[in-house]
Design a protein around this motif. Structure first.
Motif, PDB file in Angstrom:
ATOM      1  N   GLU A 161       0.827  -1.211   0.000  1.00  0.00           N
ATOM      2  CA  GLU A 161       0.000   0.000   0.000  1.00  0.00           C
ATOM      3  C   GLU A 161       0.860   1.260   0.000  1.00  0.00           C
ATOM      4  O   GLU A 161       0.484   2.270  -0.616  1.00  0.00           O
ATOM      5  CB  GLU A 161      -0.959  -0.011   1.188  1.00  0.00           C
ATOM      6  CG  GLU A 161      -2.037  -1.081   1.060  1.00  0.00           C
ATOM      7  CD  GLU A 161      -3.253  -0.797   1.920  1.00  0.00           C
ATOM      8  OE1 GLU A 161      -3.210   0.149   2.746  1.00  0.00           O
ATOM      9  OE2 GLU A 161      -4.254  -1.522   1.762  1.00  0.00           O
ATOM     10  N   ASN A 162       2.004   1.219   0.649  1.00  0.00           N
ATOM     11  CA  ASN A 162       2.907   2.374   0.612  1.00  0.00           C
ATOM     12  C   ASN A 162       3.412   2.624  -0.811  1.00  0.00           C
ATOM     13  O   ASN A 162       3.573   3.781  -1.232  1.00  0.00           O
ATOM     14  CB  ASN A 162       4.096   2.170   1.551  1.00  0.00           C
ATOM     15  CG  ASN A 162       3.728   2.370   3.009  1.00  0.00           C
ATOM     16  OD1 ASN A 162       2.687   2.945   3.323  1.00  0.00           O
ATOM     17  ND2 ASN A 162       4.574   1.885   3.901  1.00  0.00           N
ATOM     18  N   ILE A 163       3.672   1.558  -1.541  1.00  0.00           N
ATOM     19  CA  ILE A 163       4.109   1.695  -2.932  1.00  0.00           C
ATOM     20  C   ILE A 163       2.987   2.316  -3.769  1.00  0.00           C
ATOM     21  O   ILE A 163       3.216   3.229  -4.569  1.00  0.00           O
ATOM     22  CB  ILE A 163       4.525   0.321  -3.494  1.00  0.00           C
ATOM     23  CG1 ILE A 163       5.780  -0.178  -2.784  1.00  0.00           C
ATOM     24  CG2 ILE A 163       4.753   0.397  -5.011  1.00  0.00           C
ATOM     25  CD1 ILE A 163       6.112  -1.638  -3.025  1.00  0.00           C
ATOM     26  N   ALA A 164       1.759   1.831  -3.559  1.00  0.00           N
ATOM     27  CA  ALA A 164       0.620   2.384  -4.292  1.00  0.00           C
ATOM     28  C   ALA A 164       0.426   3.859  -3.967  1.00  0.00           C
ATOM     29  O   ALA A 164       0.224   4.698  -4.857  1.00  0.00           O
ATOM     30  CB  ALA A 164      -0.645   1.597  -3.955  1.00  0.00           C
TER      31      ALA A 164
ATOM     32  N   PHE B 207      11.674  -0.187  -4.724  1.00  0.00           N
ATOM     33  CA  PHE B 207      13.079  -0.585  -4.635  1.00  0.00           C
ATOM     34  C   PHE B 207      13.645  -0.366  -3.241  1.00  0.00           C
ATOM     35  O   PHE B 207      14.576  -1.054  -2.826  1.00  0.00           O
ATOM     36  CB  PHE B 207      13.909   0.172  -5.673  1.00  0.00           C
ATOM     37  CG  PHE B 207      13.832  -0.417  -7.050  1.00  0.00           C
ATOM     38  CD1 PHE B 207      14.245  -1.716  -7.291  1.00  0.00           C
ATOM     39  CD2 PHE B 207      13.347   0.329  -8.117  1.00  0.00           C
ATOM     40  CE1 PHE B 207      14.183  -2.280  -8.562  1.00  0.00           C
ATOM     41  CE2 PHE B 207      13.286  -0.207  -9.385  1.00  0.00           C
ATOM     42  CZ  PHE B 207      13.693  -1.503  -9.615  1.00  0.00           C
ATOM     43  N   GLN B 208      13.104   0.585  -2.502  1.00  0.00           N
ATOM     44  CA  GLN B 208      13.558   0.813  -1.127  1.00  0.00           C
ATOM     45  C   GLN B 208      13.067  -0.268  -0.172  1.00  0.00           C
ATOM     46  O   GLN B 208      13.652  -0.483   0.881  1.00  0.00           O
ATOM     47  CB  GLN B 208      13.067   2.182  -0.650  1.00  0.00           C
ATOM     48  CG  GLN B 208      13.714   3.353  -1.355  1.00  0.00           C
ATOM     49  CD  GLN B 208      13.098   4.694  -0.979  1.00  0.00           C
ATOM     50  OE1 GLN B 208      12.060   4.751  -0.318  1.00  0.00           O
ATOM     51  NE2 GLN B 208      13.739   5.773  -1.393  1.00  0.00           N
TER      52      GLN B 208
ATOM     53  N   ALA C  12      12.751  -6.631  -8.268  1.00  0.00           N
ATOM     54  CA  ALA C  12      11.912  -6.158  -7.174  1.00  0.00           C
ATOM     55  C   ALA C  12      10.695  -5.440  -7.761  1.00  0.00           C
ATOM     56  O   ALA C  12       9.559  -5.657  -7.343  1.00  0.00           O
ATOM     57  CB  ALA C  12      12.705  -5.218  -6.271  1.00  0.00           C
ATOM     58  N   VAL C  13      10.942  -4.557  -8.722  1.00  0.00           N
ATOM     59  CA  VAL C  13       9.887  -4.085  -9.629  1.00  0.00           C
ATOM     60  C   VAL C  13      10.055  -4.931 -10.878  1.00  0.00           C
ATOM     61  O   VAL C  13      11.009  -4.767 -11.627  1.00  0.00           O
ATOM     62  CB  VAL C  13      10.044  -2.584  -9.947  1.00  0.00           C
ATOM     63  CG1 VAL C  13       8.992  -2.141 -10.949  1.00  0.00           C
ATOM     64  CG2 VAL C  13       9.952  -1.760  -8.671  1.00  0.00           C
ATOM     65  N   ASP C  14       9.137  -5.848 -11.105  1.00  0.00           N
ATOM     66  CA  ASP C  14       9.366  -6.856 -12.138  1.00  0.00           C
ATOM     67  C   ASP C  14       8.903  -6.404 -13.513  1.00  0.00           C
ATOM     68  O   ASP C  14       9.552  -6.687 -14.516  1.00  0.00           O
ATOM     69  CB  ASP C  14       8.649  -8.154 -11.749  1.00  0.00           C
ATOM     70  CG  ASP C  14       9.175  -9.355 -12.517  1.00  0.00           C
ATOM     71  OD1 ASP C  14      10.408  -9.572 -12.493  1.00  0.00           O
ATOM     72  OD2 ASP C  14       8.370 -10.057 -13.156  1.00  0.00           O
ATOM     73  N   LEU C  15       7.781  -5.696 -13.558  1.00  0.00           N
ATOM     74  CA  LEU C  15       7.204  -5.354 -14.855  1.00  0.00           C
ATOM     75  C   LEU C  15       6.465  -4.022 -14.755  1.00  0.00           C
ATOM     76  O   LEU C  15       5.680  -3.801 -13.832  1.00  0.00           O
ATOM     77  CB  LEU C  15       6.240  -6.456 -15.303  1.00  0.00           C
ATOM     78  CG  LEU C  15       5.664  -6.331 -16.709  1.00  0.00           C
ATOM     79  CD1 LEU C  15       6.780  -6.451 -17.753  1.00  0.00           C
ATOM     80  CD2 LEU C  15       4.605  -7.402 -16.957  1.00  0.00           C
TER      81      LEU C  15
END
Length: 337
Positions: free
Chosen positions: A37-40, A91-92, A108-111
């Motif tokens: 959710e933090n990434i979003a 990535f963090q 880590a970020v795949d796509l």
């Protein structure tokens, strides 16, 4: 959780003047909900600076796969920077050196695929994707990128081609990978695929079996590359929650004979800027898997559409942006599409 009066979404993008695209951001994390959710939320802005023309429409996380798909939609002029912010946050927080999950992945970020929704073409999405890739390797030390589709100029190799070339299904030796942008992939970041194409749906059907070989047999039968397969369907079989899941990427194709265009028919279609794209419908994929499973004496448990059809994604994006709903994923259950 916010609530929303159930309503039918029916917007006119031309009337609204919106030029929209979507990113179905695939990250290699699902088991830590707060991280996902933090990434979003990073895509929506930080330190009080919000992006009014961007919304997170959906978050789909799978524990077994340890993979999440975050649907971010917005103005083509805003989307690249917002997705970049989400990638930096990912990535963090995600370390490929310790990541575990059933689903194949390289980064880590795949796509990071960019898809046109309305008012923009796939070429413009490709330019946004390429700028995003260039900015990412500058912002995140150790990150590296391979390009596909309209971002991979001049060859425009498909995601399927690039994944095969890189050994996406089996490779874990990051040091041997050769990126298009950035340094040799390091163990923490891995390798990220960034590109653009017409919208790709993700549709999974679970069969009531633990037999992976049988699941692979069914997957092979519907794979679009096979003579009697389903057009545009890329498919794999995975163990999943004690059963076998038939996981499909559903790509568009050109077919002048397509006339049926409803969820319950064999095909659905989608148009943007005068271009028309046809897809095998999720309903039809489920029906074919069900028949193949039944022929082998087993049943199916259900179907999951990971996010939306392209028309649903467009409708939700228009509604969310018109109503300034950044965290649309929290209320989408109250909205008819």
């Amino acid at each position: 959780m916010a609530t929303l009066k159930r309503t039918k979404i029916a917007m006119s993008s031309s009337r609204l003047g919106l030029r929209l695209a979507a990113c179905l951001l695939n990250i290699s994390e699902a088991r830590r909900k707060h991280i996902v959710e933090n990434i979003a939320k990073a895509a929506l802005g930080k330190n009080g600076q919000k992006h009014p023309e961007v919304s997170v429409l959906n978050i789909f996380s799978d524990q077994d796969y340890n993979r999440s798909v975050i649907t971010i939609a917005g103005s083509i002029n805003e989307l690249g920077n917002c997705v970049l912010a989400a990638c930096v946050e990912a990535f963090q927080s995600v370390d490929m050196g310790v990541q575990e999950g059933i689903h194949p992945c390289l980064g880590a970020v795949d796509l990071v695929p960019i898809y046109p929704l309305c008012g923009v073409g796939v070429e413009e999405c490709g330019a946004v994707a390429r700028r995003l890739a260039e900015n990412l390797v500058l912002r995140v030390p150790g990150s590296s990128v391979f390009l596909f589709g309209e971002a991979d100029l001049p060859r425009k190799r498909s995601l399927v081609q690039r994944r095969k070339q890189l050994g996406w299904f089996t490779r874990r030796d990051f040091s041997a990978l050769e990126p298009d942008l950035g340094a040799t992939p390091d163990r923490r970041c891995g390798l990220t695929g960034i590109g653009a194409s017409p919208y790709v749906m993700n549709c999974n059907v679970t069969i009531d079996s633990q037999d992976l070989a049988l699941g692979k047999e069914i997957a092979s039968a519907i794979r679009g590359s096979n003579v009697n397969g389903l057009k545009g369907v890329q498919v794999m079989a995975f163990p999943h929650e004690g059963k076998i899941e038939i996981a499909c990427n559903v790509e568009s194709f050109e077919d002048q004979d397509v006339t049926e265009t409803s969820e319950d028919s064999q095909y659905i279609t989608y148009g943007v800027l005068g271009d028309h794209f046809s897809y095998i419908s999720p309903h039809y994929i489920e029906a074919q898997v069900k028949k193949l499973a039944s022929d082998r004496g087993i049943g199916t448990i259900g179907r999951a559409l990971i996010g939306f059809t392209p028309q649903e994604c467009k409708n939700c994006a228009e509604y969310a942006i018109q109503e300034s709903i950044g965290e649309f994923w929290k209320i989408r259950g109250g909205v008819f599409m």
